[in-house]
Design an enzyme around this catalytic site. Structure first.
Site, PDB file in Angstrom:
ATOM      1  N   GLU A 145       0.845  -1.201   0.000  1.00 19.93           N
ATOM      2  CA  GLU A 145       0.000   0.000   0.000  1.00 19.93           C
ATOM      3  C   GLU A 145       0.876   1.245   0.000  1.00 19.93           C
ATOM      4  O   GLU A 145       1.948   1.267   0.601  1.00 19.93           O
ATOM      5  CB  GLU A 145      -0.987  -0.030   1.178  1.00 19.93           C
ATOM      6  CG  GLU A 145      -0.378  -0.052   2.563  1.00 19.93           C
ATOM      7  CD  GLU A 145      -0.134   1.313   3.155  1.00 19.93           C
ATOM      8  OE1 GLU A 145      -0.633   2.292   2.585  1.00 19.93           O
ATOM      9  OE2 GLU A 145       0.582   1.396   4.162  1.00 19.93           O
ATOM     10  N   LEU A 246       9.860  18.132  -0.657  1.00 19.75           N
ATOM     11  CA  LEU A 246      11.009  19.032  -0.500  1.00 19.75           C
ATOM     12  C   LEU A 246      10.662  20.119   0.504  1.00 19.75           C
ATOM     13  O   LEU A 246      11.177  21.221   0.441  1.00 19.75           O
ATOM     14  CB  LEU A 246      11.367  19.674  -1.853  1.00 19.75           C
ATOM     15  CG  LEU A 246      12.108  18.775  -2.846  1.00 19.75           C
ATOM     16  CD1 LEU A 246      12.439  19.549  -4.112  1.00 19.75           C
ATOM     17  CD2 LEU A 246      13.400  18.216  -2.232  1.00 19.75           C
ATOM     18  N   CYS A 256       5.350   5.032   9.329  1.00 13.72           N
ATOM     19  CA  CYS A 256       5.931   4.362   8.151  1.00 13.72           C
ATOM     20  C   CYS A 256       7.379   4.727   7.878  1.00 13.72           C
ATOM     21  O   CYS A 256       8.238   3.853   7.847  1.00 13.72           O
ATOM     22  CB  CYS A 256       5.080   4.664   6.935  1.00 13.72           C
ATOM     23  SG  CYS A 256       3.377   4.180   7.193  1.00 13.72           S
ATOM     24  N   LYS A 259      10.018   3.682  10.522  1.00 16.86           N
ATOM     25  CA  LYS A 259      10.037   2.218  10.611  1.00 16.86           C
ATOM     26  C   LYS A 259      10.645   1.588   9.356  1.00 16.86           C
ATOM     27  O   LYS A 259      11.488   0.698   9.429  1.00 16.86           O
ATOM     28  CB  LYS A 259       8.594   1.732  10.809  1.00 16.86           C
ATOM     29  CG  LYS A 259       8.393   0.248  10.669  1.00 16.86           C
ATOM     30  CD  LYS A 259       6.932  -0.116  10.851  1.00 16.86           C
ATOM     31  CE  LYS A 259       6.173   0.095   9.557  1.00 16.86           C
ATOM     32  NZ  LYS A 259       5.400  -1.008   9.070  1.00 16.86           N
TER      33      LYS A 259
HETATM   34  C1  UGA Z   1       3.997   7.497   3.940  1.00 17.28           C
HETATM   35  C2  UGA Z   1       4.105   7.486   2.413  1.00 17.28           C
HETATM   36  O1  UGA Z   1       4.036   8.820   1.907  1.00 17.28           O
HETATM   37  C3  UGA Z   1       2.991   6.653   1.799  1.00 17.28           C
HETATM   38  O2  UGA Z   1       3.165   6.577   0.388  1.00 17.28           O
HETATM   39  C4  UGA Z   1       3.062   5.243   2.399  1.00 17.28           C
HETATM   40  O3  UGA Z   1       2.014   4.427   1.908  1.00 17.28           O
HETATM   41  C5  UGA Z   1       2.948   5.331   3.894  1.00 17.28           C
HETATM   42  O4  UGA Z   1       4.013   6.145   4.407  1.00 17.28           O
HETATM   43  C6  UGA Z   1       3.050   3.931   4.423  1.00 17.28           C
HETATM   44  O5  UGA Z   1       4.104   3.308   4.250  1.00 17.28           O
HETATM   45  O6  UGA Z   1       2.052   3.399   4.908  1.00 17.28           O
HETATM   46  P1  UGA Z   1       2.524   8.825   5.753  1.00 17.28           P
HETATM   47  O7  UGA Z   1       3.401   8.199   6.783  1.00 17.28           O
HETATM   48  O8  UGA Z   1       1.051   8.792   5.948  1.00 17.28           O
HETATM   49  O9  UGA Z   1       2.782   8.137   4.303  1.00 17.28           O
HETATM   50  O10 UGA Z   1       2.935  10.342   5.680  1.00 17.28           O
HETATM   51  P2  UGA Z   1       3.605  11.372   4.657  1.00 17.28           P
HETATM   52  O11 UGA Z   1       2.589  12.305   4.177  1.00 17.28           O
HETATM   53  O12 UGA Z   1       4.393  10.675   3.645  1.00 17.28           O
HETATM   54  O13 UGA Z   1       4.554  12.179   5.658  1.00 17.28           O
HETATM   55  C7  UGA Z   1       5.565  11.542   6.424  1.00 17.28           C
HETATM   56  C8  UGA Z   1       6.340  12.533   7.237  1.00 17.28           C
HETATM   57  O14 UGA Z   1       7.198  13.294   6.408  1.00 17.28           O
HETATM   58  C9  UGA Z   1       5.508  13.543   8.014  1.00 17.28           C
HETATM   59  O15 UGA Z   1       6.055  13.694   9.302  1.00 17.28           O
HETATM   60  C10 UGA Z   1       5.662  14.822   7.220  1.00 17.28           C
HETATM   61  O16 UGA Z   1       5.538  15.968   8.018  1.00 17.28           O
HETATM   62  C11 UGA Z   1       7.081  14.664   6.707  1.00 17.28           C
HETATM   63  N1  UGA Z   1       7.343  15.442   5.475  1.00 17.28           N
HETATM   64  C12 UGA Z   1       6.697  15.129   4.328  1.00 17.28           C
HETATM   65  C13 UGA Z   1       8.271  16.463   5.493  1.00 17.28           C
HETATM   66  O17 UGA Z   1       8.889  16.772   6.539  1.00 17.28           O
HETATM   67  N2  UGA Z   1       8.505  17.161   4.345  1.00 17.28           N
HETATM   68  C14 UGA Z   1       7.897  16.876   3.187  1.00 17.28           C
HETATM   69  O18 UGA Z   1       8.177  17.545   2.177  1.00 17.28           O
HETATM   70  C15 UGA Z   1       6.951  15.829   3.178  1.00 17.28           C
END
Ligand code: UGA
Length: 426
Positions: A145, A246, A256, A259
């Protein structure tokens, strides 16, 4: 049941399982979803959705007739053939994925060649091979997923890609799984099981790398007088780089990225390969989560006895998930420096009460900001941008100092209103 579409079995009704169940029901499939917790099954059967995910409650209620929740595995095996395994695989102390819940599912399924496990849970590369050795009769398809918390329904319905991995003897099951996604507009990548498993881990590790990279560019930009938002804009227009992920900030959290990066590093390590890049990605992220502390000290000196408001606890907006959330690390660190910490989050603070230790949990942003010597914006919830910073907030705070941990607020407006504003990398 009544429709001609393939009925779907879902095993493990957490966030992934419920999103998967609700979306397949929305596509017209009858879905039998099984969880081992009777209370959860009862409340889901009453239409209650136990997590914050936009659009999910509506989907569950709209498709109630096609969604059955049960604790009974025999019922799932009887009514469905494709069994989507959605149990969680949390990290162990060493950084490996804990596969005990997956193992328990496999043990319950037996060896029927009419059924296939469709693995949605994120598992180490090699798990599929191991399960297929253990249960030779059973079909096996890897279907990782890629849903993001907060936009899971949209991600499911409009996927960038769907990955379907199977080895030779399960090709027919893989055809059936691929057919489920045909009504959606994303490309379907057919591959072998190990490669499908690796696509998942490598994708998350790459995105995490992108974030740690831009965070380091941010940290250096601060010293050199560049603005990371401008830098990211300029970089992102290169097609090969792309504008997403970015956004510099206080590090990545969630269930996710931390981990999966550790799991991939660990998997590589198990083969004798030191994945040095990922070691740095993790280290950079750990440091970044504490970065607001230094910024506060720059303006307040010692933090002993200072009142610090943290806005946001969830690891990102639109979720109540607090796993690996920056706010938890930051609150502990600030308390270690002698500060009094108050937090507010529109949905996630209550669930974090135990982990937040001596932190005061507030009912509103205004309450957290009352008398604060400084505020740190940790999660970019839209309501924080809508606060009346120049009027109400400035009037409440003891000192108008803001550390904007996500470069989310209107820097110019805050400065004009007399705030000391610190972003990340600007
Ligand atoms: C992430 C992946 O984006 C999904 O594609 C994947 O399915 C999911 O993990 C999973 O393995 O189940 P998610 O953990 O819901 O999704 O969150 P994201 O939106 O990807 O953000 C992750 C973290 O990165 C957050 O703490 C967010 O604040 C941070 N982030 C994201 C940044 O610091 N900068 C960015 O430009 C983008």
């Amino acid at each position: 049941m009544g429709t001609e579409k393939e009925p779907i079995g879902v095993i493990g009704v957490g966030w992934v399982g419920l999103c998967t169940a609700a979306c397949f029901a929305e596509l017209g499939h009858d879905v039998v979803a099984r969880d081992i917790l009777p209370e959860k099954v009862e409340s889901l059967s009453r239409g209650e959705v136990p997590m914050h995910e936009p659009g999910l409650p509506e989907l569950v209620s709209r498709n109630a007739e096609r969604l059955t929740f049960t604790t009974d595995m025999a019922d799932v095996l009887d009514r469905t053939r494709l069994l989507f395994c959605c149990v969680d695989t949390p990290p162990t102390y060493s950084g490996d994925a804990d596969l005990s819940r997956v193992e328990a599912v496999v043990d319950e399924l037996g060896d029927s060649d009419e059924h296939a496990i469709v693995m949605k849970s994120t598992v180490p590369v090699g798990t599929g091979r191991w399960i297929q050795r253990k249960r030779e009769g059973l079909g096996y398809v890897s279907n990782p997923e890629f849903l993001k918390e907060g936009s899971a329904i949209k991600d499911f319905m409009h996927p960038d890609r769907v990955v379907v991995g199977a080895d030779e003897h399960s090709e027919a099951f893989a055809d059936r799984v691929a057919a489920l996604y045909e009504p959606l507009d994303g490309p379907i990548v057919r591959t072998d099981v190990a490669s499908a498993e690796m696509v998942k881990l490598a994708s998350n590790a790459f995105l995490a790398t992108k974030i740690s990279f831009i965070n380091e560019i941010a940290n250096v930009s601060e010293e050199l007088g560049a603005d990371v938002s401008e830098v990211a804009r300029g970089m992102g227009l290169d097609d090969r780089i792309g504008p997403k992920f970015l956004q510099a900030g206080l590090g990545f959290g969630g269930s996710c990225f931390p981990k999966d990066v550790s799991a991939l590093k660990q998997l590589a390590g198990n083969t004798g390969y030191a994945f040095q890049l990922l070691t740095s990605v993790i280290e950079v992220n750990d440091l970044q989560k504490r970065r607001a502390v230094g910024k506060l000290q720059k303006h307040l000196g010692s933090l002993v006895g200072k009142e610090i408001a943290l806005l946001g606890v969830a690891f990102k907006p639109d979720t109540d998930d607090i796993r690996e959330a920056t706010a938890l690390v930051l609150a502990a660190r600030l308390q270690g420096e002698g500060a009094h910490v108050r937090v507010y989050d529109p949905v996630a603070a209550e669930g974090a009460r135990e982990m937040l230790g001596g932190t005061v949990i507030c009912e509103s942003a205004a309450e957290a900001l009352d008398g604060a010597d400084a505020a740190v914006l940790v999660t970019e919830w839209p309501e924080f941008a809508e606060l009346d910073w120049a009027g109400d907030v400035k009037g409440r705070m003891a000192q108008p100092i803001v550390v904007d941990g996500r470069n989310f607020l209107d820097r110019e407006a805050l400065r004009e209103a007399g705030f000391t504003y610190e972003g990340i990398g600007r």
